[in-house]
Each structure stands twice: as structure tokens, then as C-alpha cells.
Design an enzyme around this catalytic site. Structure first.
Site, PDB file in Angstrom:
ATOM      1  N   ILE A 214       1.019  -1.113   0.152  1.00 57.00           N
ATOM      2  CA  ILE A 214       0.063   0.006  -0.022  1.00 57.00           C
ATOM      3  C   ILE A 214       0.812   1.340   0.129  1.00 57.00           C
ATOM      4  O   ILE A 214       1.643   1.553   0.891  1.00 57.00           O
ATOM      5  CB  ILE A 214      -0.845   0.241   1.104  1.00 57.00           C
ATOM      6  CG1 ILE A 214      -1.857  -1.183   1.085  1.00 57.00           C
ATOM      7  CG2 ILE A 214      -1.660   1.304   1.182  1.00 57.00           C
ATOM      8  CD1 ILE A 214      -2.914  -1.447   2.376  1.00 57.00           C
ATOM      9  N   PRO A 215       0.918   1.984  -1.003  1.00 56.11           N
ATOM     10  CA  PRO A 215       2.145   2.869  -1.336  1.00 56.11           C
ATOM     11  C   PRO A 215       2.066   4.350  -0.539  1.00 56.11           C
ATOM     12  O   PRO A 215       1.854   5.260  -1.330  1.00 56.11           O
ATOM     13  CB  PRO A 215       1.969   2.948  -2.982  1.00 56.11           C
ATOM     14  CG  PRO A 215       0.796   3.009  -3.139  1.00 56.11           C
ATOM     15  CD  PRO A 215       0.349   2.114  -2.354  1.00 56.11           C
ATOM     16  N   CYS A 216       2.010   4.244   0.772  1.00 55.90           N
ATOM     17  CA  CYS A 216       1.954   5.574   1.476  1.00 55.90           C
ATOM     18  C   CYS A 216       3.074   6.389   1.116  1.00 55.90           C
ATOM     19  O   CYS A 216       2.985   7.609   1.416  1.00 55.90           O
ATOM     20  CB  CYS A 216       1.498   5.378   2.797  1.00 55.90           C
ATOM     21  SG  CYS A 216       2.712   4.276   3.583  1.00 55.90           S
ATOM     22  N   HIS A 217       4.193   5.557   0.600  1.00 55.43           N
ATOM     23  CA  HIS A 217       5.431   6.469   0.361  1.00 55.43           C
ATOM     24  C   HIS A 217       5.252   7.430  -0.721  1.00 55.43           C
ATOM     25  O   HIS A 217       6.119   8.228  -0.860  1.00 55.43           O
ATOM     26  CB  HIS A 217       6.858   5.512   0.172  1.00 55.43           C
ATOM     27  CG  HIS A 217       6.354   4.663  -0.958  1.00 55.43           C
ATOM     28  ND1 HIS A 217       5.732   3.435  -0.826  1.00 55.43           N
ATOM     29  CD2 HIS A 217       6.924   4.541  -2.058  1.00 55.43           C
ATOM     30  CE1 HIS A 217       5.629   2.678  -2.182  1.00 55.43           C
ATOM     31  NE2 HIS A 217       6.622   3.421  -2.686  1.00 55.43           N
ATOM     32  N   ARG A 218       4.360   7.227  -1.675  1.00 55.81           N
ATOM     33  CA  ARG A 218       4.080   8.020  -2.866  1.00 55.81           C
ATOM     34  C   ARG A 218       3.301   9.393  -2.450  1.00 55.81           C
ATOM     35  O   ARG A 218       2.871  10.087  -3.359  1.00 55.81           O
ATOM     36  CB  ARG A 218       3.311   7.176  -3.642  1.00 55.81           C
ATOM     37  CG  ARG A 218       4.128   5.994  -4.199  1.00 55.81           C
ATOM     38  CD  ARG A 218       3.262   5.071  -5.436  1.00 55.81           C
ATOM     39  NE  ARG A 218       4.039   3.991  -5.506  1.00 55.81           N
ATOM     40  CZ  ARG A 218       3.395   2.854  -6.017  1.00 55.81           C
ATOM     41  NH1 ARG A 218       2.177   3.002  -6.457  1.00 55.81           N
ATOM     42  NH2 ARG A 218       4.072   1.630  -6.107  1.00 55.81           N
TER      43      ARG A 218
END
Length: 284
Positions: free
Chosen positions: A246-250
């Protein structure tokens, strides 16, 4: 004892941090190599093997100008695009294979009672990772910079009444294909998550940010039809229990700055640059 992969990632992370702190002075390859105690030749080869691009090119992907160009040029399709611009010929991106199923009210309330969870530790390009799964899917992924027992206790804290077994299963193996360059190899990945309806909605929206793409908290809120809920969205992003997948780093600041990250801002920089380099390579 640390593995070679762990040592290599620590050197790469140190190099990324050095580049970010000193970019205004335009450090040379020799400067960065000396910082991580490697010869310029060895460092260049190691970094390029890891990132797919040179340290200098990698730094461009972490610049505010690059971030702003992505936010400006790709925002219109951010929440609807099934493919990253220019990547339609490479097969479906890994985001499209991820489906979220929320835990039942009983599972949520009882802290995972009657759930059986398999878990394992695995080396990734970004360090040691703890991944855990129920029979319905992945329930947790977190980078483990601390001793493995401490990392496991954090998992237990989220679902204290579940039973646990250290075992790598098929669900975990499927999920870990995200760290390969051939995302078309992925089977559909299912997530089985403990979260409020609002959190699950935010996490589902994060899955729509394409590889190499970026967004902001404000734009996430707008995409959820809650333009005044940036703070609540930010909290839900921070509560994401599944690192990288789940790409919360984006999610970055509206200024184009990378910002903070639950598992460390240097790791967030590494992820964003690594994905940008892979997306560019796939588009060529």
C-alpha cells in the site's frame, strides 16, 4: 549478524542521505564513495545494480522539480489510470492486483481472536521486512530495523488475540514479487486488514497511485470527496499497516518535498527514486 544485502542497503541509504543533504554543493562520485567507505568504481557499480541508474540520475528523481512535474502532469489521471503513462506495453502494474478485504466487526473488536497468522522475515531492496498473512490475505508488512523479536511484538500488538506461526506461505510469496522488476508475474494479491471504514477507503485510494507517481495529502482528500479532511487523511496514511504494497510512500508535501515516513524518510527517498528508475526503464 547482518547479511550482505542489509549491509549494501545501509550503504546505499547512507549515500542517498548524503546526496540529499549535500546536493547544493554537487558532490562528486568520489565524494559519495568516500562517505560510504568504498572505491568510486565499486560504489558506482553497487549503486547502479541496486537502482538501475547512476547516483547522479537517482538524485534527480528526488528533486522538488521532478516531484512537481509529476504532480502537475499526471494528477488528472492519478485516481483513474490503470496504467502508468508510457507503460501500457509492459503488462499490468502491481497496484492493479491488490484487493483489500476488511476484517469483520468481530475480528476487529476481538483483536484477531480465532485468526491464525503466518509470518516471516525477508530481505528486500530496502532492508529487512516482516510480512504476515491470514488465510484471507496479507494482514501486515513492516520494515524491521530493530531486532526481529521486537518487530514481531509490534505485529502482536495489532492483533493480540491471534495465534502465530513463523512460516512463509503462498500469500506472502505472491506479495513479495512486488520487489522484482517484472510486476506482470504477480498473481492477484489480497489484503486482510484491520481498519475503520475511513482508513480502508484511504488505503484503497493509495493503491490507485501508479508506480513512479506521486500525490499530496490534499489531493488524496479531494479524491475521496473530502477536501477539508487532509489531516484525517494524513493520519490514516500514517496508520497504513502494509509497507510498500500500500504505497503511502508516494504521498508527499504540496511543495514537492518528500516529507516524513513511518519507516524513515531516507527509506522513503530510496523507494521513490527506485520506483522512478524502474518506471523509466520500463517505458524505454
Amino acid at each position: 549478524m547482518e547479511t550482505q544485502n542489509e549491509l549494501d542497503y545501509k550503504r546505499i541509504a547512507s549515500a542517498i542521505e548524503f546526496l540529499k543533504l549535500n546536493y547544493k554543493t554537487q558532490p562528486t562520485l568520489d565524494d559519495v564513495a568516500a562517505h560510504v567507505n568504498l572505491s568510486p568504481f565499486h560504489f558506482q557499480r553497487m549503486f547502479t545494480d541496486w537502482a538501475g541508474v547512476s547516483p547522479k540520475q537517482f538524485l534527480k528523481y528526488l528533486s522538488i522539480e521532478h516531484a512537481k512535474s509529476i504532480l502537475t502532469d499526471k494528477q488528472a489521471s492519478l485516481f483513474d489510470a490503470a496504467y502508468e503513462t508510457g507503460l501500457s506495453g509492459t503488462g499490468r502494474l502491481h497496484d492493479l492486483f491488490v484487493k483489500i478485504e476488511g476484517m469483520t466487526p468481530g475480528e476487529y473488536k476481538n483483536g484477531g481472536e480465532q485468526l491464525h497468522i503466518n509470518y516471516s522475515f525477508v530481505q528486500t531492496p530496502f532492508g529487512n521486512l516482516l510480512v504476515a498473512s491470514t488465510p484471507k490475505g496479507i494482514c501486515y508488512m513492516a520494515f524491521a530495523d530493530e531486532p526481529e523479536q521486537e518487530a514481531f511484538m509490534k505485529l502482536q500488538h495489532r492483533l493480540p488475540n491471534a495465534t502465530y506461526q513463523q512460516l512463509t506461505d503462498q500469500a506472502q510469496q505472491n506479495a513479495l514479487f512486488i520487489f522484482t522488476q517484472d510486476w506482470s508475474r504477480l498473481n492477484e494479491i489480497k489484503l486482510h486488514l484491520k481498519g475503520t471504514p475511513f482508513q480502508l477507503k484511504v488505503w484503497e485510494t493509495l493503491l490507485k497511485i501508479p508506480v513512479g507517481g506521486l500525490t499530496t495529502y490534499g489531493r488524496l482528500a479531494a479524491g475521496l470527496n473530502s477536501p477539508n479532511a487532509s489531516r484525517a487523511v494524513g493520519t490514516a496514511v500514517g496508520d497504513n499497516p502494509v509497507a510498500f504494497l500500500i504505497p503511502c510512500h508516494r504521498v508527499i508535501r504540496s511543495t514537492g518535498e518528500i516529507g516524513q515516513y513511518h519507516w524513515g524518510s531516507t527509506r522513503k527517498n530510496a523507494m521513490i527514486g527506485w520506483e522512478a528508475s524502474k518506471a523509466l526503464a520500463a517505458a524505454i
